[in-house]
Design a protein around this motif. Structure first.
Motif, PDB file in Angstrom:
ATOM      1  N   ARG A  93       0.827  -1.207   0.000  1.00 39.24           N
ATOM      2  CA  ARG A  93       0.000   0.000   0.000  1.00 39.24           C
ATOM      3  C   ARG A  93       0.860   1.255   0.000  1.00 39.24           C
ATOM      4  NH1 ARG A  93      -3.446   2.967   3.627  1.00 39.24           N
ATOM      5  NH2 ARG A  93      -5.165   3.786   2.391  1.00 39.24           N
ATOM      6  N   PHE A  94       1.876   1.268   0.842  1.00 40.48           N
ATOM      7  CA  PHE A  94       2.669   2.494   1.017  1.00 40.48           C
ATOM      8  C   PHE A  94       3.283   2.998  -0.298  1.00 40.48           C
ATOM      9  CE2 PHE A  94       6.550   4.826   2.183  1.00 40.48           C
ATOM     10  CZ  PHE A  94       6.005   5.806   2.995  1.00 40.48           C
ATOM     11  N   PRO A  95       4.038   2.163  -1.044  1.00 37.64           N
ATOM     12  CA  PRO A  95       4.662   2.697  -2.270  1.00 37.64           C
ATOM     13  C   PRO A  95       3.624   3.225  -3.260  1.00 37.64           C
ATOM     14  CG  PRO A  95       5.643   0.596  -1.676  1.00 37.64           C
ATOM     15  CD  PRO A  95       4.439   0.777  -0.785  1.00 37.64           C
ATOM     16  N   TYR A  96       2.500   2.509  -3.370  1.00 36.70           N
ATOM     17  CA  TYR A  96       1.481   2.933  -4.330  1.00 36.70           C
ATOM     18  C   TYR A  96       0.909   4.299  -3.957  1.00 36.70           C
ATOM     19  CZ  TYR A  96      -3.058   3.372  -6.544  1.00 36.70           C
ATOM     20  OH  TYR A  96      -4.133   3.857  -7.231  1.00 36.70           O
ATOM     21  N   ILE A  97       0.519   4.495  -2.688  1.00 45.98           N
ATOM     22  CA  ILE A  97      -0.104   5.785  -2.361  1.00 45.98           C
ATOM     23  C   ILE A  97       0.931   6.901  -2.365  1.00 45.98           C
ATOM     24  CG2 ILE A  97      -2.118   4.844  -1.143  1.00 45.98           C
ATOM     25  CD1 ILE A  97      -0.914   5.821   1.436  1.00 45.98           C
ATOM     26  N   VAL A  98       2.192   6.554  -2.091  1.00 46.31           N
ATOM     27  CA  VAL A  98       3.256   7.569  -2.203  1.00 46.31           C
ATOM     28  C   VAL A  98       3.336   8.058  -3.650  1.00 46.31           C
ATOM     29  CG1 VAL A  98       5.761   7.914  -2.167  1.00 46.31           C
ATOM     30  CG2 VAL A  98       4.641   6.816  -0.232  1.00 46.31           C
ATOM     31  N   ASP A 144       9.480   1.052  11.295  1.00 40.75           N
ATOM     32  CA  ASP A 144       8.319   0.770  10.454  1.00 40.75           C
ATOM     33  C   ASP A 144       8.389   1.590   9.162  1.00 40.75           C
ATOM     34  OD1 ASP A 144       5.418  -0.304  10.246  1.00 40.75           O
ATOM     35  OD2 ASP A 144       5.153   1.838   9.971  1.00 40.75           O
ATOM     36  N   THR A 145       8.723   2.884   9.312  1.00 37.64           N
ATOM     37  CA  THR A 145       8.803   3.777   8.152  1.00 37.64           C
ATOM     38  C   THR A 145       9.977   3.402   7.255  1.00 37.64           C
ATOM     39  OG1 THR A 145       7.820   5.529   9.463  1.00 37.64           O
ATOM     40  CG2 THR A 145       8.936   6.204   7.448  1.00 37.64           C
ATOM     41  N   PHE A 146      11.093   3.025   7.880  1.00 38.28           N
ATOM     42  CA  PHE A 146      12.274   2.625   7.104  1.00 38.28           C
ATOM     43  C   PHE A 146      11.926   1.462   6.169  1.00 38.28           C
ATOM     44  CE2 PHE A 146      15.744  -0.490   6.729  1.00 38.28           C
ATOM     45  CZ  PHE A 146      16.663   0.255   6.000  1.00 38.28           C
ATOM     46  N   VAL A 147      11.207   0.474   6.697  1.00 33.66           N
ATOM     47  CA  VAL A 147      10.856  -0.697   5.876  1.00 33.66           C
ATOM     48  C   VAL A 147       9.899  -0.301   4.749  1.00 33.66           C
ATOM     49  CG1 VAL A 147       9.666  -2.936   5.887  1.00 33.66           C
ATOM     50  CG2 VAL A 147      11.318  -2.393   7.674  1.00 33.66           C
ATOM     51  N   ALA A 148       8.882   0.500   5.095  1.00 31.75           N
ATOM     52  CA  ALA A 148       7.920   0.923   4.072  1.00 31.75           C
ATOM     53  C   ALA A 148       8.611   1.746   2.987  1.00 31.75           C
ATOM     54  CB  ALA A 148       6.806   1.743   4.723  1.00 31.75           C
ATOM     55  N   PHE A 149       9.466   2.665   3.420  1.00 30.34           N
ATOM     56  CA  PHE A 149      10.146   3.564   2.484  1.00 30.34           C
ATOM     57  C   PHE A 149      11.108   2.781   1.590  1.00 30.34           C
ATOM     58  CE2 PHE A 149      13.420   6.659   1.285  1.00 30.34           C
ATOM     59  CZ  PHE A 149      12.605   7.609   0.696  1.00 30.34           C
ATOM     60  N   THR A 150      11.865   1.852   2.197  1.00 37.84           N
ATOM     61  CA  THR A 150      12.842   1.077   1.429  1.00 37.84           C
ATOM     62  C   THR A 150      12.139   0.149   0.444  1.00 37.84           C
ATOM     63  OG1 THR A 150      14.189   1.119   3.430  1.00 37.84           O
ATOM     64  CG2 THR A 150      14.992  -0.244   1.659  1.00 37.84           C
ATOM     65  N   LEU A 205      11.819   1.920  -2.562  1.00 40.78           N
ATOM     66  CA  LEU A 205      13.091   1.988  -3.303  1.00 40.78           C
ATOM     67  C   LEU A 205      13.366   0.690  -4.065  1.00 40.78           C
ATOM     68  CD1 LEU A 205      15.515   3.760  -0.780  1.00 40.78           C
ATOM     69  CD2 LEU A 205      14.460   4.723  -2.823  1.00 40.78           C
ATOM     70  N   VAL A 206      12.700  -0.385  -3.654  1.00 36.25           N
ATOM     71  CA  VAL A 206      12.815  -1.637  -4.415  1.00 36.25           C
ATOM     72  C   VAL A 206      11.847  -1.579  -5.605  1.00 36.25           C
ATOM     73  CG1 VAL A 206      12.435  -4.146  -4.362  1.00 36.25           C
ATOM     74  CG2 VAL A 206      13.443  -2.988  -2.363  1.00 36.25           C
ATOM     75  N   ILE A 207      10.629  -1.083  -5.336  1.00 40.82           N
ATOM     76  CA  ILE A 207       9.546  -1.220  -6.318  1.00 40.82           C
ATOM     77  C   ILE A 207       9.606  -0.181  -7.448  1.00 40.82           C
ATOM     78  CG2 ILE A 207       7.023  -1.038  -6.560  1.00 40.82           C
ATOM     79  CD1 ILE A 207       6.964  -2.438  -3.689  1.00 40.82           C
ATOM     80  N   PHE A 208       9.745   1.108  -7.109  1.00 43.20           N
ATOM     81  CA  PHE A 208       9.665   2.140  -8.159  1.00 43.20           C
ATOM     82  C   PHE A 208      10.799   2.062  -9.185  1.00 43.20           C
ATOM     83  CE2 PHE A 208       6.749   4.239  -5.136  1.00 43.20           C
ATOM     84  CZ  PHE A 208       5.665   4.370  -5.983  1.00 43.20           C
ATOM     85  N   PRO A 209      12.070   1.950  -8.749  1.00 42.58           N
ATOM     86  CA  PRO A 209      13.134   1.853  -9.755  1.00 42.58           C
ATOM     87  C   PRO A 209      12.957   0.616 -10.648  1.00 42.58           C
ATOM     88  CG  PRO A 209      14.073   2.336  -7.599  1.00 42.58           C
ATOM     89  CD  PRO A 209      12.619   2.024  -7.382  1.00 42.58           C
TER      90      PRO A 209
END
Length: 457
Positions: free
Chosen positions: A29-34, A262-268, A271-275
């Protein structure tokens, strides 16, 4: 009465509490809504809400757990003023934990199933449509769905049966350490792909324009919702770990560390998904589609994709299992606190109960797919998720908040005394007005908006 178990280390407490908070929503959810709400600009808004929404409630939940030395099933009985009815909150918390596991065991089962499929080479040489069909076929197959749900339930209750320190703490520490290492390795691989730069730019450079395009109100609500739901607050899932921690450290600093992890994992994960998505020209959609269709397609195109794909699904399995183990531990402590059962008896009875309760969700995609509670295409899982996410989490959080700030509850003085016991960061005194009068209104707003979006918008 057995002596209450303790964490063997502070690191154990932080990793397990973060493990409970770090769930699948962080990754799908996090990467998509970001991405949808303007990349890094949204992350900044989200972090503000994490600190002003999630953090105070987490400190309160830990405080109630540590002061009472009980799980949510009994903590309100211990702390409430005589003659009040705050202990009813405990029953809502019990319901919330069971309800969460009624669908989470199924989704966690998908992750382990995909580790097996990746190792087995089920995606090798398949077209994007065929990769999508693998996911569809899994959902349509009641045997696969039930088998992997049983595997997760048995493994995670098995961990809990070893005891708190020897099982839950030791194994979650190992899993969380691997989770972080695998995530960093995947992140390095992803950002070094040819064509990754576009995805990085999209994710890391704030674009306030895109935020305004989506509507500022909607963006703010999305940030609030994500900050609120990412920590699984309001059902006592965190309170239990408060009851296992010593009084050496103040609870605000520890809660902040957990929010950061928690934020570090969501944020990282972003960094895996978008690139990777930009490197292979794929749209990073939301939800299960991203994890089970989009990413396997990307791994198919990558050199050594089978290895990267396997690592990714091991990471996802650990994220899911850390939550399942944490909530199972909470469920076991309910039985031990309420009825004085020993751990083995609690594991056996609750294990069987969760297996039965998880069946409607596992069968809701196939045998029971005629049950569509929210109209065409909806499933039993959607109903279970709605009950917990849109009702029990916000209502439970509101009750914890009122309990810790109201005179007829546990009260501000008792809460502050507990939260500030030990070394480390203290809960800011100036925040009293905010958490007493403003934060409850924000939670009521989130609760109403959840219904508004579901049934009216």
């Amino acid at each position: 009465m057995e002596k209450r178990e303790r964490f063997s280390s502070r690191l154990g407490f932080i990793l397990i509490s973060a493990g409970c908070a770090i769930g699948l929503g962080n990754v799908w959810r996090f990467p998509y809504i970001v991405g949808k709400y303007g990349g890094a600009a949204f992350v900044l808004v989200y972090l503000v809400f994490l600190v002003i929404l999630g953090l105070p409630i987490m400190v309160m939940e830990f405080s109630v757990g540590r002061a009472s030395q009980k799980s949510a099933a009994r903590s309100f009985h211990v702390l409430e003023p005589a003659g009040t009815k705050w202990h009813i909150t405990g029953y809502l918390a019990i319901l919330g934990n069971y309800m969460l596991m009624m669908f989470y065991t199924t989704v966690a089962g998908w992750m382990i199933n995909y580790v097996y499929k990746m190792i087995h080479g089920d995606f090798v040489g398949k077209t994007p449509d065929e990769v999508g069909a693998v996911f569809g076929n899994m959902l349509a197959d009641p045997f696969q769905m039930i088998f992997w749900m049983i595997v997760i339930t048995v493994v995670c209750f098995g961990v809990c049966s070893l005891g708190f320190q020897n099982g839950v703490e030791r194994i979650t520490k190992i899993m969380m350490s691997f989770l972080i290492v695998i995530l960093i390795v995947l992140c390095i691989r992803s950002v070094t792909l040819d064509g990754a730069a576009e995805g990085l730019k999209f994710y890391l450079i704030p674009d306030f324009g895109r935020m305004v395009e989506q509507g500022l109100g909607e963006t703010i609500y999305a940030a609030m919702g994500q900050a609120f739901f990412t920590l699984s607050l309001g059902i006592g899932a965190m309170a239990i770990f408060g009851s296992y921690i010593s009084k050496d450290r103040s609870l605000t600093g520890e809660s902040l560390n957990i929010c950061l992890l928690d934020t570090f994992v969501a944020f990282t994960a972003g960094l895996v998904i978008f690139p990777a998505c930009s490197a292979f020209g794929v749209n990073p959609g939301e939800g299960p589609g991203l994890v089970f269709v989009t990413l396997p397609n990307i791994f198919n195109q990558m050199v050594g994709g089978r290895i990267w794909g396997t690592l990714f699904f091991i990471f996802m399995s650990f994220a899911a299992m850390s939550t399942v183990i944490a909530v199972f531990e909470n469920i076991l402590s309910f039985s031990m606190d309420l009825w004085g059962w020993d751990r083995k008896k609690a594991v056996l009875i609750n294990g069987l109960l969760i297996l039965v309760l998880s069946l409607p969700c596992a069968l809701g995609f196939n045998v029971l797919d005629g049950i569509q509670p929210f109209g065409t295409g909806s499933t039993i899982q959607d109903l279970e998720d709605f009950i917990i996410s849109n009702n029990l989490l916000p209502i439970g959080s509101l009750l914890y908040l009122l309990f810790c700030t109201r005179k007829n509850g546990w009260g501000w003085k008792n809460f502050i005394a507990e939260a500030d016991t030990g070394k480390g960061m203290k809960f800011p005194q100036w925040a009293r007005f905010y958490v007493t009068y403003i934060l409850p209104l924000i939670i009521i707003f989130i609760l109403i908006m959840g219904y508004w979006q579901k049934f009216i918008a």
